[in-house]
Design a protein around this motif. Structure first.
Motif, PDB file in Angstrom:
ATOM      1  N   LEU A  11      -7.259   2.522   1.051  1.00 43.35           N
ATOM      2  CA  LEU A  11      -6.597   2.721   2.367  1.00 43.35           C
ATOM      3  C   LEU A  11      -6.113   1.559   2.736  1.00 43.35           C
ATOM      4  N   THR A  12      -4.821   1.768   3.514  1.00 36.42           N
ATOM      5  CA  THR A  12      -4.338   0.696   4.440  1.00 36.42           C
ATOM      6  C   THR A  12      -4.320   1.090   5.977  1.00 36.42           C
ATOM      7  N   ILE A  13      -4.784   0.274   6.724  1.00 31.55           N
ATOM      8  CA  ILE A  13      -4.977   0.685   8.096  1.00 31.55           C
ATOM      9  C   ILE A  13      -4.044  -0.384   8.856  1.00 31.55           C
ATOM     10  N   VAL A  14      -3.177  -0.081   9.472  1.00 39.17           N
ATOM     11  CA  VAL A  14      -2.158  -1.041  10.340  1.00 39.17           C
ATOM     12  C   VAL A  14      -2.802  -0.971  11.786  1.00 39.17           C
ATOM     13  N   THR A  15      -3.544  -2.163  12.000  1.00 37.88           N
ATOM     14  CA  THR A  15      -4.176  -2.458  13.241  1.00 37.88           C
ATOM     15  C   THR A  15      -3.519  -3.703  14.050  1.00 37.88           C
ATOM     16  N   PRO A  16      -3.766  -3.596  15.216  1.00 37.20           N
ATOM     17  CA  PRO A  16      -3.187  -4.665  16.051  1.00 37.20           C
ATOM     18  C   PRO A  16      -3.211  -5.922  15.527  1.00 37.20           C
ATOM     19  N   ILE A  17      -4.481  -6.358  14.817  1.00 39.49           N
ATOM     20  CA  ILE A  17      -4.898  -7.748  14.394  1.00 39.49           C
ATOM     21  C   ILE A  17      -4.557  -7.921  12.976  1.00 39.49           C
ATOM     22  N   GLY A  18      -3.715  -6.701  12.319  1.00 42.95           N
ATOM     23  CA  GLY A  18      -3.086  -7.224  10.831  1.00 42.95           C
ATOM     24  C   GLY A  18      -3.642  -5.712  10.255  1.00 42.95           C
ATOM     25  N   ARG A  19      -3.476  -5.797   8.759  1.00 38.00           N
ATOM     26  CA  ARG A  19      -3.423  -4.739   7.903  1.00 38.00           C
ATOM     27  C   ARG A  19      -5.117  -4.938   7.155  1.00 38.00           C
ATOM     28  N   VAL A  20      -5.641  -3.725   7.215  1.00 30.47           N
ATOM     29  CA  VAL A  20      -6.954  -3.703   6.785  1.00 30.47           C
ATOM     30  C   VAL A  20      -6.755  -2.829   5.537  1.00 30.47           C
ATOM     31  N   ARG A  21      -7.544  -3.158   4.466  1.00 29.54           N
ATOM     32  CA  ARG A  21      -7.629  -2.469   3.160  1.00 29.54           C
ATOM     33  C   ARG A  21      -9.072  -1.938   2.776  1.00 29.54           C
ATOM     34  N   PRO A  22      -9.623  -0.955   3.198  1.00 29.82           N
ATOM     35  CA  PRO A  22     -11.011  -0.422   2.870  1.00 29.82           C
ATOM     36  C   PRO A  22     -10.759   0.267   1.772  1.00 29.82           C
ATOM     37  N   LEU A  81      -2.750  10.224   1.237  1.00 27.97           N
ATOM     38  CA  LEU A  81      -3.287  10.816   2.513  1.00 27.97           C
ATOM     39  C   LEU A  81      -2.650   9.995   3.528  1.00 27.97           C
ATOM     40  N   THR A  82      -2.381  10.524   4.581  1.00 28.52           N
ATOM     41  CA  THR A  82      -1.885   9.929   6.047  1.00 28.52           C
ATOM     42  C   THR A  82      -2.466  10.423   6.922  1.00 28.52           C
ATOM     43  N   GLY A  83      -2.428   9.278   7.982  1.00 34.15           N
ATOM     44  CA  GLY A  83      -2.916   9.849   9.254  1.00 34.15           C
ATOM     45  C   GLY A  83      -3.111   8.657  10.246  1.00 34.15           C
ATOM     46  N   THR A  84      -4.326   8.782  11.079  1.00 39.35           N
ATOM     47  CA  THR A  84      -4.674   7.650  12.022  1.00 39.35           C
ATOM     48  C   THR A  84      -6.305   7.487  12.152  1.00 39.35           C
ATOM     49  N   SER A  85      -6.344   6.376  12.633  1.00 37.02           N
ATOM     50  CA  SER A  85      -7.838   5.822  12.776  1.00 37.02           C
ATOM     51  C   SER A  85      -7.755   5.491  14.452  1.00 37.02           C
ATOM     52  N   LEU A  90      -8.642   2.208  22.354  1.00 40.89           N
ATOM     53  CA  LEU A  90      -7.533   1.586  21.601  1.00 40.89           C
ATOM     54  C   LEU A  90      -6.462   2.626  21.359  1.00 40.89           C
ATOM     55  N   PRO A  91      -5.433   1.558  21.183  1.00 34.84           N
ATOM     56  CA  PRO A  91      -4.200   2.769  20.543  1.00 34.84           C
ATOM     57  C   PRO A  91      -4.689   3.000  19.067  1.00 34.84           C
ATOM     58  N   ALA A  92      -4.041   4.330  18.678  1.00 31.95           N
ATOM     59  CA  ALA A  92      -4.310   4.770  17.173  1.00 31.95           C
ATOM     60  C   ALA A  92      -3.690   3.871  16.107  1.00 31.95           C
ATOM     61  N   SER A  93      -4.404   3.579  14.942  1.00 30.65           N
ATOM     62  CA  SER A  93      -3.888   2.929  14.115  1.00 30.65           C
ATOM     63  C   SER A  93      -3.441   3.802  12.975  1.00 30.65           C
ATOM     64  N   LYS A  94      -1.968   3.427  12.258  1.00 34.84           N
ATOM     65  CA  LYS A  94      -1.660   4.278  11.132  1.00 34.84           C
ATOM     66  C   LYS A  94      -2.597   4.186   9.959  1.00 34.84           C
TER      67      LYS A  94
END
Length: 108
Positions: A11-22, A81-85, A90-94
């Motif tokens: 996964l790649t999650i685009v957050t306000p503090i940067g990209r997270v790749r779990p 897969l695509t969606g949100t966290s 807090l705002p949703a992250s892509k």
């Protein structure tokens, strides 16, 4: 059977503090969906995993980089897969993801 979502997902999650790749692993245990997420030095169980057609939701808690309770809502189409966290107010992250092939090694 929800076999179309089973596997290891990068996964790649685009957050306000940067990209997270779990890495999320989804499977079946006694006919029930189960899963874990790995990243930032944590190995976390997924909770409340629900599959409704191609729509998949789950919850998980993280402690790094900050303590958060996350709710994921994604749509699975083949090996993507695509969606949100979402974390509370807090705002949703892509979120985007790709299923790892069985012969594919763990990313470095």
């Amino acid at each position: 059977m929800p076999t179309h979502i089973q596997g290891v997902w990068d996964l790649t999650i685009v957050t306000p503090i940067g990209r997270v790749r779990p890495v999320v692993e989804l499977g079946l245990q006694d006919g029930k969906l189960v899963g874990t997420a790995r990243g930032a030095g944590e190995n976390l169980p997924l909770r409340d995993i629900v599959l409704d057609g191609d729509r998949l939701t789950w919850k998980q808690s993280v402690t790094r980089p900050v303590r958060l309770d996350l709710t994921f809502t994604v749509t699975v189409e083949g090996d993507t897969l695509t969606g949100t966290s979402k974390a509370g107010r807090l705002p949703a992250s892509k979120v985007t993801g790709r299923r790892r092939r069985s012969d594919e090694a763990e990313p470095a």
